[in-house]
Scaffold this motif. Structure first.
Motif, mmCIF file in Angstrom:
data_model
loop_
_atom_site.group_PDB
_atom_site.id
_atom_site.type_symbol
_atom_site.label_atom_id
_atom_site.label_comp_id
_atom_site.label_asym_id
_atom_site.label_seq_id
_atom_site.Cartn_x
_atom_site.Cartn_y
_atom_site.Cartn_z
ATOM 1 N N THR A 250 10.353 -8.039 16.971
ATOM 2 C CA THR A 250 9.243 -7.287 17.525
ATOM 3 C C THR A 250 9.367 -5.812 17.179
ATOM 4 O OG1 THR A 250 10.480 -7.051 19.590
ATOM 5 C CG2 THR A 250 8.920 -8.876 19.437
ATOM 6 N N LYS A 251 10.555 -5.392 16.803
ATOM 7 C CA LYS A 251 10.778 -4.012 16.402
ATOM 8 C C LYS A 251 10.207 -3.816 15.002
ATOM 9 C CE LYS A 251 13.480 -0.324 17.372
ATOM 10 N NZ LYS A 251 12.818 0.537 18.270
ATOM 11 N N ALA A 252 9.350 -2.839 14.828
ATOM 12 C CA ALA A 252 8.700 -2.624 13.536
ATOM 13 C C ALA A 252 9.700 -2.162 12.495
ATOM 14 C CB ALA A 252 7.586 -1.607 13.690
ATOM 15 N N PHE A 253 10.371 -1.090 12.743
ATOM 16 C CA PHE A 253 11.401 -0.603 11.851
ATOM 17 C C PHE A 253 12.392 0.180 12.690
ATOM 18 C CE2 PHE A 253 8.566 2.966 12.028
ATOM 19 C CZ PHE A 253 7.324 2.486 11.676
ATOM 20 N N SER A 254 13.491 0.592 12.100
ATOM 21 C CA SER A 254 14.555 1.234 12.863
ATOM 22 C C SER A 254 14.080 2.544 13.488
ATOM 23 C CB SER A 254 15.766 1.485 11.967
ATOM 24 O OG SER A 254 15.465 2.507 11.048
ATOM 25 N N THR A 255 14.772 2.960 14.512
ATOM 26 C CA THR A 255 14.380 4.191 15.198
ATOM 27 C C THR A 255 14.586 5.409 14.308
ATOM 28 O OG1 THR A 255 16.574 4.275 16.216
ATOM 29 C CG2 THR A 255 14.800 3.287 17.507
ATOM 30 N N ASP A 256 15.583 5.359 13.418
ATOM 31 C CA ASP A 256 15.786 6.476 12.492
ATOM 32 C C ASP A 256 14.593 6.637 11.565
ATOM 33 O OD1 ASP A 256 18.279 6.932 13.593
ATOM 34 O OD2 ASP A 256 19.311 5.712 12.082
ATOM 35 N N LYS B 204 -2.791 -2.486 14.373
ATOM 36 C CA LYS B 204 -2.811 -3.287 13.151
ATOM 37 C C LYS B 204 -1.434 -3.405 12.511
ATOM 38 C CE LYS B 204 -7.563 -2.255 11.859
ATOM 39 N NZ LYS B 204 -8.436 -1.679 10.829
ATOM 40 N N LYS B 205 -0.447 -2.683 13.057
ATOM 41 C CA LYS B 205 0.928 -2.674 12.561
ATOM 42 C C LYS B 205 0.996 -2.274 11.093
ATOM 43 C CE LYS B 205 2.526 -5.897 15.989
ATOM 44 N NZ LYS B 205 3.130 -7.147 16.307
ATOM 45 N N GLU B 206 0.486 -1.061 10.819
ATOM 46 C CA GLU B 206 0.513 -0.567 9.457
ATOM 47 C C GLU B 206 0.565 0.963 9.450
ATOM 48 O OE1 GLU B 206 -3.074 -2.033 7.683
ATOM 49 O OE2 GLU B 206 -4.314 -0.518 8.637
ATOM 50 N N LEU B 207 1.038 1.496 8.343
ATOM 51 C CA LEU B 207 1.032 2.936 8.096
ATOM 52 C C LEU B 207 -0.108 3.262 7.154
ATOM 53 C CD1 LEU B 207 4.788 3.593 7.267
ATOM 54 C CD2 LEU B 207 3.638 4.168 9.371
ATOM 55 N N ARG B 208 -0.661 4.444 7.300
ATOM 56 C CA ARG B 208 -1.643 4.922 6.330
ATOM 57 C C ARG B 208 -1.006 6.111 5.628
ATOM 58 N NH1 ARG B 208 -6.549 4.330 10.483
ATOM 59 N NH2 ARG B 208 -6.423 2.070 10.613
ATOM 60 N N VAL B 209 -0.815 5.964 4.329
ATOM 61 C CA VAL B 209 -0.100 6.954 3.538
ATOM 62 C C VAL B 209 -1.046 7.505 2.473
ATOM 63 C CG1 VAL B 209 1.870 7.344 2.020
ATOM 64 C CG2 VAL B 209 2.067 5.721 3.905
ATOM 65 N N LYS B 210 -1.101 8.838 2.388
ATOM 66 C CA LYS B 210 -1.886 9.488 1.337
ATOM 67 C C LYS B 210 -0.949 9.732 0.169
ATOM 68 C CE LYS B 210 -4.853 13.443 0.494
ATOM 69 N NZ LYS B 210 -5.387 14.680 1.086
ATOM 70 N N GLY B 211 -1.200 9.030 -0.933
ATOM 71 C CA GLY B 211 -0.350 9.106 -2.109
ATOM 72 C C GLY B 211 -0.515 10.417 -2.855
ATOM 73 N N MET B 212 0.328 10.607 -3.857
ATOM 74 C CA MET B 212 0.288 11.833 -4.656
ATOM 75 C C MET B 212 -1.023 11.968 -5.433
ATOM 76 S SD MET B 212 2.862 13.496 -4.012
ATOM 77 C CE MET B 212 4.583 13.592 -3.669
ATOM 78 N N GLU B 213 -1.673 10.852 -5.723
ATOM 79 C CA GLU B 213 -2.952 10.896 -6.439
ATOM 80 C C GLU B 213 -4.129 10.944 -5.464
ATOM 81 O OE1 GLU B 213 -1.732 6.803 -5.551
ATOM 82 O OE2 GLU B 213 -0.727 8.370 -6.650
ATOM 83 N N PHE C 296 3.885 -2.847 8.420
ATOM 84 C CA PHE C 296 5.247 -2.605 8.882
ATOM 85 C C PHE C 296 6.237 -3.597 8.286
ATOM 86 C CE2 PHE C 296 3.858 -0.641 13.206
ATOM 87 C CZ PHE C 296 3.508 0.529 12.551
ATOM 88 N N HIS C 297 5.839 -4.874 8.186
ATOM 89 C CA HIS C 297 6.800 -5.886 7.724
ATOM 90 C C HIS C 297 7.116 -5.747 6.233
ATOM 91 C CE1 HIS C 297 2.900 -7.868 6.995
ATOM 92 N NE2 HIS C 297 3.521 -8.440 5.979
ATOM 93 N N ASN C 298 6.334 -4.981 5.483
ATOM 94 C CA ASN C 298 6.619 -4.752 4.061
ATOM 95 C C ASN C 298 7.479 -3.514 3.830
ATOM 96 O OD1 ASN C 298 5.056 -6.942 3.506
ATOM 97 N ND2 ASN C 298 3.410 -5.829 2.538
ATOM 98 N N LEU C 299 7.628 -2.675 4.843
ATOM 99 C CA LEU C 299 8.370 -1.434 4.707
ATOM 100 C C LEU C 299 9.863 -1.697 4.766
ATOM 101 C CD1 LEU C 299 8.113 1.659 4.540
ATOM 102 C CD2 LEU C 299 8.203 1.683 7.022
#
Length: 102
Positions: free
Chosen positions: A30-36, A75-84, A92-95
């Motif tokens: 249930t934890k998305a990713f580590s606290t760090d 939705k359990k996801e990040l939205r990241v603005k890429g360099m382009e 989250f599960h792909n990170l």
């Protein structure tokens, strides 16, 4: 003469046997990713740092450089603005990991 018994019938639970050839895996944590990683992403959002994300897609590992715009916990996801300057939706599960870009 047939006597009626007053037994109460209840549902009987029978353990299911796994199908042949099916490998059972552990359920996702249930934890998305580590606290760090979580703290690093929040700090990067606050100070507008660029991060390098390691993402696993279809048995391949990719690097994504960009700034985090939004963390969607529903939705359990990040939205990241890429360099382009395009928006990437990272579940989250792909990170795998995140670190400060150099």
């Amino acid at each position: 003469m047939i006597k009626e018994s007053k037994l109460k019938w209840t549902a009987m639970v029978i353990p299911q046997q796994p199908k042949q050839g099916v490998i059972e895996t552990k359920p996702e944590s249930t934890k998305a990713f580590s606290t760090d990683t979580d703290m690093l992403i929040h700090e990067a959002m606050e100070y507008n740092w660029s991060l390098e994300y390691r993402i696993k897609l279809e048995e391949s590992i990719y690097s994504l450089y960009g700034t985090t715009i939004f963390i969607d916990y529903v939705k359990k996801e990040l939205r990241v603005k890429g360099m382009e300057h395009s928006i990437h939706f990272v579940p989250f599960h792909n990170l795998i990991s995140a670190k400060k870009a150099e």
